[in-house]
Design an enzyme around this catalytic site. Sequence first.
Site, PDB file in Angstrom:
ATOM      1  N   GLU A   1      54.081  64.612 -22.716  1.00 29.60           N
ATOM      2  CA  GLU A   1      55.096  63.569 -22.881  1.00 29.60           C
ATOM      3  C   GLU A   1      56.547  64.051 -22.740  1.00 29.60           C
ATOM      4  OE1 GLU A   1      53.035  62.713 -26.592  1.00 29.60           O
ATOM      5  OE2 GLU A   1      53.423  60.616 -26.199  1.00 29.60           O
TER       6      GLU A   1
ATOM      7  N   GLU B   1      44.415  54.141 -24.969  1.00 26.89           N
ATOM      8  CA  GLU B   1      44.233  54.749 -26.287  1.00 26.89           C
ATOM      9  C   GLU B   1      43.606  53.743 -27.254  1.00 26.89           C
ATOM     10  OE1 GLU B   1      47.656  56.811 -27.812  1.00 26.89           O
ATOM     11  OE2 GLU B   1      46.879  56.788 -29.860  1.00 26.89           O
TER      12      GLU B   1
ATOM     13  N   ARG C   1      58.237  56.977 -34.330  1.00 26.23           N
ATOM     14  CA  ARG C   1      58.619  58.085 -33.438  1.00 26.23           C
ATOM     15  C   ARG C   1      60.010  57.838 -32.854  1.00 26.23           C
ATOM     16  NH1 ARG C   1      56.508  62.709 -30.835  1.00 26.23           N
ATOM     17  NH2 ARG C   1      54.602  62.611 -32.046  1.00 26.23           N
TER      18      ARG C   1
END
Length: 1252
Positions: free
Chosen positions: A1188, A722, A800
């Site tokens: 995920e 990423e 997160r």
Amino acid sequence: ERLAKAHGSQCGFCTPGFVMSMYALLRSSKHPPTEEQIEDSLAGNLCRCTGYRPIIDAFRVFAKTDDSLYTASPSENANGQAICPSTGKPCSCRNETDVNANESSTLSSVKVYLPCSYNEIDGNSYSEKELIFPPELQLRKFMPLKLNGFNGIRWYRPLKLEQLLYLRSCYPDAKLIIGNSEVGVETKFKNAQYKVMISVTHVPELHTLKVEEHGLHIGSAVRLAQLQKFLKNVIAERGSHETSSCHAILRQLKWFAGTQIRNVASVGGNICTASPISDLNPLWMATGANFQIIDVNNNVRTTAAKDFFLGYRKVDLKADEILLSVILPWTRPYEYVKEFKQAHRREDDIALVNAGMRMHITEAEGNWIVSDVSIVYGGVAVVPLTAAKTEKFLVGKKLDDGLLDETFNLLKEDIPLAENAPGGMVEFRSSLTLSFFFKFFLYVTHEMNIKGLRKVGLDAANMSAIQSYTRPVSIGTQGYESVGQGTAVGQPMVHMSAMLQVTGEAEYVDDTPTPPNNLHAALVLSKKAHARILSIDDSVAKCSPGFAGVFLSKDVPGSNHIGPIIHDEEVFASDVVTCVGQIIGIVVADTHDNAKAAANKVNIEYSELPAILSISEAVKAGSFHPNTTRCLSNGDVEQCFASNTCDKIIEGEIRVGGQEHFYMEPQCTFVWPVDSGNEIHMISSTQAPQKHQKYVANALGLPLSKVVCKTKRIGGGFGGKETRSAIFAAAASVASYCLRRPVKIVLDRDVDMITTGQRHSFLGKYKLGFTNDGKIQALDLEIYNNGGNSLDLSLAVLERAVFHSENVYAIPNIRVSGKVCFTNFPSNTAFRGFGGPQGMLIAENWIHHMATELKRSPEEIKELNFQSEGTELYYGQLLKNCTMHSVWDELKASCNILEARKAVNVFNSENRWRKRGIAMVPTKFGISFTAKFMNQAGALVQVYTDGTVLVTHGGVEMGQGLHTKIAQVAASSLDIPLSCVFISETSTDKVPNASPTAASASSDLYGAAVLDACQQIKARMEPIASRGNHKSFAELAQACYMERVDLSAHGFYITPDIGFDWIAGKGSPFNYFTYGAAFAEVEIDTLTGDFHTRTADIVMDLGYSINPAIDIGQIEGAFIQGLGWAAMEELKWGDDNHKWIRPGYLFTCGPGSYKIPSVNDIPLNFKVSLLKGVPNPRAIHSSKAVGEPPFFLASAILFAIKDAIAAARAEEGHLDWFPLDNPATPERIRMACVDSITKKFASVYYRPKLSV
Ligand SMILES: Cc1cc2nc3c(=O)[nH]c(=O)nc-3n(C[C@H](O)[C@H](O)[C@H](O)COP(=O)(O)OP(=O)(O)OC[C@H]3O[C@@H](n4cnc5c(N)ncnc54)[C@H](O)[C@@H]3O)c2cc1C
Ligand code: FES
């Protein structure tokens, strides 16, 4: 074809390897292989995407021998389940049923597939179309060979012993080669160079395999696979008392490497390598084998195996000698031999400790006493170590339990392991040495019982110590509802690239043909964790063969400062390095090898600075990335703890290890200048082409409009491509731009693992208050993640984790605070789940801790505290369409938790040394990028006049089937078959400013953007379509073209109603949640820490799946990757806990030392089902994101392991809470199963060392 159709290829990078392994098995076996053989033959292949189940299922078709069995109709068992006529197991031979459309639904059709199982494959459709081995090659006569290679290397292949001995006399330093499995590693990875090599594969005298009067004669060049076959025959033909050694060697070979290695590796190669962890050498020594050695004058001498190993990789062979053969003696009556091995991973792994043991019992004066014994360990010293004092002590003794304690004490003396012994795990390895002996002792005792030599037999509970692990074939079932919407959406379509992938025709970056002036790049990397660069000397590198250029920070034409969020990194380190593996420069040359060789010659001098090498060091030193403190709260934690609302308050700490992405395709980019550098183009393996575009433009000082990045497909990413991929593109682009030549950079696996960062390790400290009836009242949680040497995405990962720290539990008073630690490791980065799994794992730990305190089952406590519809989460988001309870209830019914618990209790009461455990774990995963601006997507849809459609969107295909799902959306929208839609590649010049393909949200985002574009085109076509005079979409497209209708549209989508205010600490960061739950049952060997998963049962709510086959593939793949994280994969860094590794270095930097799950690690019974009838109103076609969310569910295995360990500890009277960090590797399992052996080396609460 079968593999493609069975959804066994996702990113496709591993696929040709699996096909070839299967092909090899079919070509080399006379009879159709059994299912066990198929699974065994795949054990040397790794796949990081699929979770293996679909691969095994695809290949099972070859195990079928009688097709007529499959044409017969199935019978039924007592429960009305169909029974397959072939296997006799329940199956779904009648598995497809159409049901009427749900009337309340707006959907065109609803098709329900009952769970299907492996035996639905129709064996009839496969015919034998074998390529034959070319006859001219078969007829060809072998000739002695002499080949000359680069740099004066010579390769000989003699055909006779005399030729070999002659060559040996001419070249005493020549390297003999048989399977090359050891020498190949030395030359490829350890820079070993051998000028003369002699392949002895065709010398008949070294291939002897004979049964002789006193034993077996085994030539040194005999392959291990041949030896296996030979031993099986010998065992079948000879008396059992003679073949105890043969049995032991055969059993050890089962766990020796994988089939591919055993097919080539030889007996002599293993012996002469003299590796300290050789699996066979301790056995040759223990069995009393002799080695025959021949010199160049044909003189043969014999030496005992126990005298052959002289030092580290040093054997009793003179320069003019070679190993001729091994003589393995028969065992005598009452002589018993046993093998032992414990590794990180059962299959295809080298031993942590192994052993060979032999004991001969004879009768003396009415007693059966030990007359001869041999105990040899591998993996504990530079040579296999004989337990001499122990052996001496045992001789003449009567075998009874009283011997054990003294034997253990002597073994401790015989096999000492220093605190900082290479390989670490000293307490575990020491415990293993005793555990192995204990098992051997029980084994011999049992054998004596069988022979009636003892009055008292081995009790049933102790038998569990000696039962060897045998793995039945694994079975998978998948249950889903297929809700068809239009021509394609909702159907289990095959991945659109699968056919190209299974044939090996699919192209990845490294397959891109390169122009003749292409250069290859290699990196100059930091060798220090923290240091000032004093000087860089590239003069020697410049004289290296093929050298074309070296580039350092001073050569960067644009800005040397980069980073995905803040620019806190450098393309090339200029002054100070902050981790081992940081890029200091790049060297380009004509070949990859020459580039590497030249890069190695760049000499750098450093002045070392203090380094921070763990979270705890960072916390102590206050070493945090700037502005990365996050704190969210609700209610009043302090007040709650101070009041008497809580009956109990507990505190604890949990460490969560990191994880390497281990995508099969390493980081790579091919970059070239266009118009002499006015533009730069590249093809990259990345999840974020736009980031590559930005990094390169920034480094070269070019506008974004002149830089293009394209990505067709990538061989796996999982978050690792990423942001971390872009720095390699930037580095290569500097060389390409400066030299105006194309440059390709492909990282070797070790360089990739050392430089690119991993999943963040975490430390969680909790304080939890609750009532006696099991209601949580307050949680105060501190979490820290290991960011490494730059911020990268670490803050978003931490955020997160903070959001997911309550998992699915309602907590009236809660405070979660977190910090990102700065450490001198490569920057850690995104990895499937992005901090969510770490936050939830910490949550599951405190709730299990609470259940232990309350002496109630964790499942019960979890249920009592579940959030539900309308719950306001502690950060302000309201739960809508919450399906947690439905998912949980369906799972409970499916796994029959109460019965499972009863069965486990019975098993545990009957087995002292094997324990089973179960666990159920829920998950709630928030869908959306937590940075609001990233939740946008663009797409370009082009309709051509033949009615075919080219779709381009901002998402990257990395195996997850994104392109297939998006094409299904386009096909259904335009009402055309899926085959008319094509997605070629992702490109920054087609769809600009795309967010990375991450956060599980790409189908939601790009599906909606594509739908928008299709709807625009449909609206434009409508006036012509409404005339009704076209028979096909092609005719309609042509008619529109003739009427000058624009058949191309740009679609756009933003996720509505999301946003979070960190200052207020409230908001709705997520569009919706994906729910799931998993049940796992495991069995552990408490004496070795070995474990296997008996059952995994997963239920997930994915709304109306766009493609249930692809979604199930995501669940299975994520679960097995999660199994790696939870119980197998351990990163070992040079830190305070691992002083035997150089500071800041990654020891586990390749598949040899870092073990991801292999085919034989998957659950024996692997069930996945999707919750039915739950459309999601918040995403495209009522679907839900899947990439995920299932990952975390694999923690059910960790908690099942913990449950099993608890049963083992209970046997020793330890009923209280104990910590178990993740991953729950054999080391952690063994050391937590406290008993009289572990207590000799560690305390009851010992926590094995972990790099966090
Ligand atoms: C993926 C992988 C997994 C592995 N797993 C295991 C494992 O589980 N357990 C384990 O023990 N090992 C393991 N190994 C190590 C290795 O495969 C074995 O040691 C193997 O038996 C070596 O045999 P070879 O024929 O390939 O040796 P080669 O590489 O051909 O040779 C090895 C050495 O032996 C010398 N040699 C060979 N024949 C003679 C001879 N007749 N006389 C004198 N010297 C000779 C060679 O000169 C060389 O130095 C593994 C290796 C790999 C690559
Ligand atoms: S499909 Fe196996 S590694 Fe991707």
